[in-house]
Design a protein around this motif. Sequence first.
Motif, PDB file in Angstrom:
ATOM      1  N   GLY A  28       0.319  -2.298  -4.763  1.00 51.86           N
ATOM      2  CA  GLY A  28      -0.002  -0.943  -4.319  1.00 51.86           C
ATOM      3  C   GLY A  28       1.238  -0.141  -3.990  1.00 51.86           C
ATOM      4  N   ALA A  82       3.050   0.650  -7.228  1.00 52.27           N
ATOM      5  CA  ALA A  82       2.268   1.660  -7.952  1.00 52.27           C
ATOM      6  C   ALA A  82       2.437   3.034  -7.309  1.00 52.27           C
ATOM      7  CB  ALA A  82       0.791   1.269  -7.991  1.00 52.27           C
ATOM      8  N   ALA A  83       2.447   3.080  -5.972  1.00 53.93           N
ATOM      9  CA  ALA A  83       2.616   4.354  -5.264  1.00 53.93           C
ATOM     10  C   ALA A  83       3.955   4.988  -5.625  1.00 53.93           C
ATOM     11  CB  ALA A  83       2.507   4.141  -3.756  1.00 53.93           C
ATOM     12  N   THR A 122      -8.338  -4.732   1.877  1.00 52.38           N
ATOM     13  CA  THR A 122      -6.920  -4.583   2.169  1.00 52.38           C
ATOM     14  C   THR A 122      -6.176  -3.876   1.032  1.00 52.38           C
ATOM     15  OG1 THR A 122      -6.482  -6.784   1.310  1.00 52.38           O
ATOM     16  CG2 THR A 122      -6.824  -6.599   3.663  1.00 52.38           C
ATOM     17  N   LEU A 173       0.967   5.380   9.942  1.00 54.77           N
ATOM     18  CA  LEU A 173       0.575   6.779  10.096  1.00 54.77           C
ATOM     19  C   LEU A 173       1.677   7.551  10.814  1.00 54.77           C
ATOM     20  CD1 LEU A 173      -1.957   8.147   9.148  1.00 54.77           C
ATOM     21  CD2 LEU A 173      -2.927   7.895  11.422  1.00 54.77           C
ATOM     22  N   VAL A 201       4.447   8.183   8.293  1.00 53.83           N
ATOM     23  CA  VAL A 201       4.094   9.271   7.369  1.00 53.83           C
ATOM     24  C   VAL A 201       4.277  10.613   8.071  1.00 53.83           C
ATOM     25  CG1 VAL A 201       2.287  10.332   5.976  1.00 53.83           C
ATOM     26  CG2 VAL A 201       2.380   7.875   6.159  1.00 53.83           C
ATOM     27  N   ALA A 255       2.875   9.534   1.686  1.00 51.37           N
ATOM     28  CA  ALA A 255       1.462   9.880   1.781  1.00 51.37           C
ATOM     29  C   ALA A 255       0.646   9.086   0.764  1.00 51.37           C
ATOM     30  CB  ALA A 255       1.263  11.376   1.557  1.00 51.37           C
ATOM     31  N   VAL A 256       1.165   8.974  -0.467  1.00 49.05           N
ATOM     32  CA  VAL A 256       0.456   8.210  -1.503  1.00 49.05           C
ATOM     33  C   VAL A 256       0.381   6.737  -1.096  1.00 49.05           C
ATOM     34  CG1 VAL A 256       0.497   7.453  -3.914  1.00 49.05           C
ATOM     35  CG2 VAL A 256       1.053   9.812  -3.343  1.00 49.05           C
ATOM     36  N   SER A 264      -3.714  -1.266  -7.271  1.00 52.11           N
ATOM     37  CA  SER A 264      -3.694  -2.323  -6.249  1.00 52.11           C
ATOM     38  C   SER A 264      -5.041  -3.040  -6.170  1.00 52.11           C
ATOM     39  CB  SER A 264      -3.291  -1.757  -4.882  1.00 52.11           C
ATOM     40  OG  SER A 264      -4.311  -0.985  -4.322  1.00 52.11           O
ATOM     41  N   VAL A 306      -3.041   9.063  -5.405  1.00 44.23           N
ATOM     42  CA  VAL A 306      -3.604   7.997  -4.567  1.00 44.23           C
ATOM     43  C   VAL A 306      -4.663   7.229  -5.346  1.00 44.23           C
ATOM     44  CG1 VAL A 306      -5.110   7.543  -2.586  1.00 44.23           C
ATOM     45  CG2 VAL A 306      -3.080   8.957  -2.302  1.00 44.23           C
ATOM     46  N   ARG A 324       5.681  13.008   0.058  1.00 46.47           N
ATOM     47  CA  ARG A 324       4.581  12.771  -0.880  1.00 46.47           C
ATOM     48  C   ARG A 324       4.427  11.282  -1.180  1.00 46.47           C
ATOM     49  NH1 ARG A 324       6.348  17.759  -4.721  1.00 46.47           N
ATOM     50  NH2 ARG A 324       4.726  19.244  -4.147  1.00 46.47           N
ATOM     51  N   VAL A 348      -4.366  11.387   5.939  1.00 43.69           N
ATOM     52  CA  VAL A 348      -3.047  11.765   5.456  1.00 43.69           C
ATOM     53  C   VAL A 348      -3.059  13.208   4.945  1.00 43.69           C
ATOM     54  CG1 VAL A 348      -2.951  11.057   3.021  1.00 43.69           C
ATOM     55  CG2 VAL A 348      -1.054  10.557   4.520  1.00 43.69           C
ATOM     56  N   PHE A 399       5.416  13.832  -9.334  1.00 43.18           N
ATOM     57  CA  PHE A 399       6.202  14.802  -8.560  1.00 43.18           C
ATOM     58  C   PHE A 399       7.710  14.703  -8.795  1.00 43.18           C
ATOM     59  CE2 PHE A 399       2.470  13.840  -5.764  1.00 43.18           C
ATOM     60  CZ  PHE A 399       1.829  15.050  -5.927  1.00 43.18           C
ATOM     61  N   VAL A 452       3.847   6.073  -9.514  1.00 44.14           N
ATOM     62  CA  VAL A 452       2.972   7.227  -9.765  1.00 44.14           C
ATOM     63  C   VAL A 452       3.555   8.499  -9.146  1.00 44.14           C
ATOM     64  CG1 VAL A 452       0.691   8.207  -9.314  1.00 44.14           C
ATOM     65  CG2 VAL A 452       0.886   5.832  -9.987  1.00 44.14           C
ATOM     66  N   GLU A 503       0.422   5.571   1.955  1.00 48.86           N
ATOM     67  CA  GLU A 503      -0.543   5.486   3.060  1.00 48.86           C
ATOM     68  C   GLU A 503      -1.971   5.437   2.513  1.00 48.86           C
ATOM     69  OE1 GLU A 503      -0.502   5.352   6.426  1.00 48.86           O
ATOM     70  OE2 GLU A 503      -2.655   5.663   6.594  1.00 48.86           O
ATOM     71  N   GLY A 504      -2.243   6.267   1.491  1.00 42.14           N
ATOM     72  CA  GLY A 504      -3.592   6.329   0.951  1.00 42.14           C
ATOM     73  C   GLY A 504      -3.963   5.150   0.079  1.00 42.14           C
ATOM     74  N   SER A 505      -2.966   4.483  -0.511  1.00 45.76           N
ATOM     75  CA  SER A 505      -3.293   3.480  -1.528  1.00 45.76           C
ATOM     76  C   SER A 505      -3.083   2.034  -1.073  1.00 45.76           C
ATOM     77  CB  SER A 505      -2.474   3.735  -2.796  1.00 45.76           C
ATOM     78  OG  SER A 505      -1.110   3.642  -2.512  1.00 45.76           O
ATOM     79  N   THR A 506      -2.683   1.842   0.190  1.00 41.44           N
ATOM     80  CA  THR A 506      -2.557   0.471   0.704  1.00 41.44           C
ATOM     81  C   THR A 506      -3.241   0.385   2.064  1.00 41.44           C
ATOM     82  OG1 THR A 506      -0.407   1.083   1.583  1.00 41.44           O
ATOM     83  CG2 THR A 506      -0.403  -0.143  -0.473  1.00 41.44           C
ATOM     84  N   GLU A 507      -3.317  -0.816   2.607  1.00 39.74           N
ATOM     85  CA  GLU A 507      -4.049  -0.984   3.871  1.00 39.74           C
ATOM     86  C   GLU A 507      -3.308  -1.888   4.849  1.00 39.74           C
ATOM     87  OE1 GLU A 507      -6.216  -0.471   6.043  1.00 39.74           O
ATOM     88  OE2 GLU A 507      -7.452   1.103   5.153  1.00 39.74           O
TER      89      GLU A 507
END
Lengths: 228, 178
Positions: free
Chosen positions: B165, B168-169, A158, B105, B108, B126-127, A194, A187, B123, A168, B177, B172, B129-133
């Motif tokens: 996450g 952090a997203a 998770t 999704l 995003v 997108a970050v 995380s 990412v 951006r 993405v 950016f 970062v 989306e990529g770094s959490t679930e």
Amino acid sequence: MINTIWIVLMAGGILVAGFQCLGLDYSSTAGLVMNPSFVPLNDLTKGLFDSAKASVNLAMGLIGIMALWLGLMRIAEESGLVKIFARAVRPIMIRLFPDVPEDHPAMGAMVMNIAANMLGLGNAATPLGLKAMQELQTLNKVKDTATNAMATFMALNTSSVTFIPATVIGIRAAANAANPAEIIGPVILATGVSTTVAVIVVKLLQKLPKYQVLEPQASSAESAGEEV
Amino acid sequence: MFQGLINGVSAVAIPILILAIVGHGWYKKVKVYEVFTEGAKEGFTVAVRIIPFLVAILVAIGSFRSSGALDLITSLLAPMTSWIGMPGEVIPMALMRPLSGSGALGIVSELTTTYGPDSLIARMAAVMEGSTETTFYILAVYFGSVGVKKTRHALPAALTADLAGIIAAVVVTQMVFG
């Protein structure tokens, strides 16, 4: 839960637009003034149809990128690259899952699942993750309660250990981004944070008295019997 | 320096990965072309399979946004999120991400189309989306599949990781950016 969110978004929008049709003007000096108009509802309807059209355009743009990744993944499976990867991360896996024997099938399945997640291949990850859970369940003494290994595996899953967020990147490419893949670095950093938090928290929480497994007499006798 | 390094990683990651996969396949005498096309066939199915989810969520979000309802909610939450550098437009993403993968999704995609893929908002989403679930979905499906009902510390640990996450997203993305 998703049903609640969906109805709130859908109906909330329509109700707010309907309210705006009354055209209430609080700032007027002549007290509350009403300027009724159907413009907000007409805009809303147009917005709904535009969104529906945009979602199909988006999916069409994704077809090629998904095909590319799924094709590459198939080559990596056939060539044994996935297996090599599993062997490489073995030392980490042993530390994360001390309760799972090193050569247990659960280890292989978990590594494959995490590898698929790293490559951002959600569709490959889910079947492998379910297989891993079944293998972990064979090591479980109290069948209706999660083991420490299961909780750690779930925390890893998770928190999303992603290196290549393929979907993405696909969306960004379909939207003509100047550099669709530029988000990979950020990412990896964010996912590192995380995942680190996930592992630390899951390992700390498993020691709390509140989360101890209460092993009933009957079930421990049963499992002892199985071992013989 | 930091940004250059991140950009460098982003630039080489995919070409190297593709070269490694294809090169290793060729070395192991895999019929790379045939196997690739075999796997690629699923691309169409996967992309088409997400259309219903995309339509459902994009239309619902469209309703919420074009009516001004989203502005209402985000203006309420924005003072709280702005101090970590999260723009109000990304708030729905942070709220949706643990609940629904297809939903997140959709958000995003929506932010990417609305603000342009090179905007900070797109951006950051997108970050994220990529770094959490999709925590709730994964826990329900995975534990459900083996009949585990008492999940112990799995949910609190997973939700803490989600929060970490998301923060952090934001941080970062602002660093690279912003």
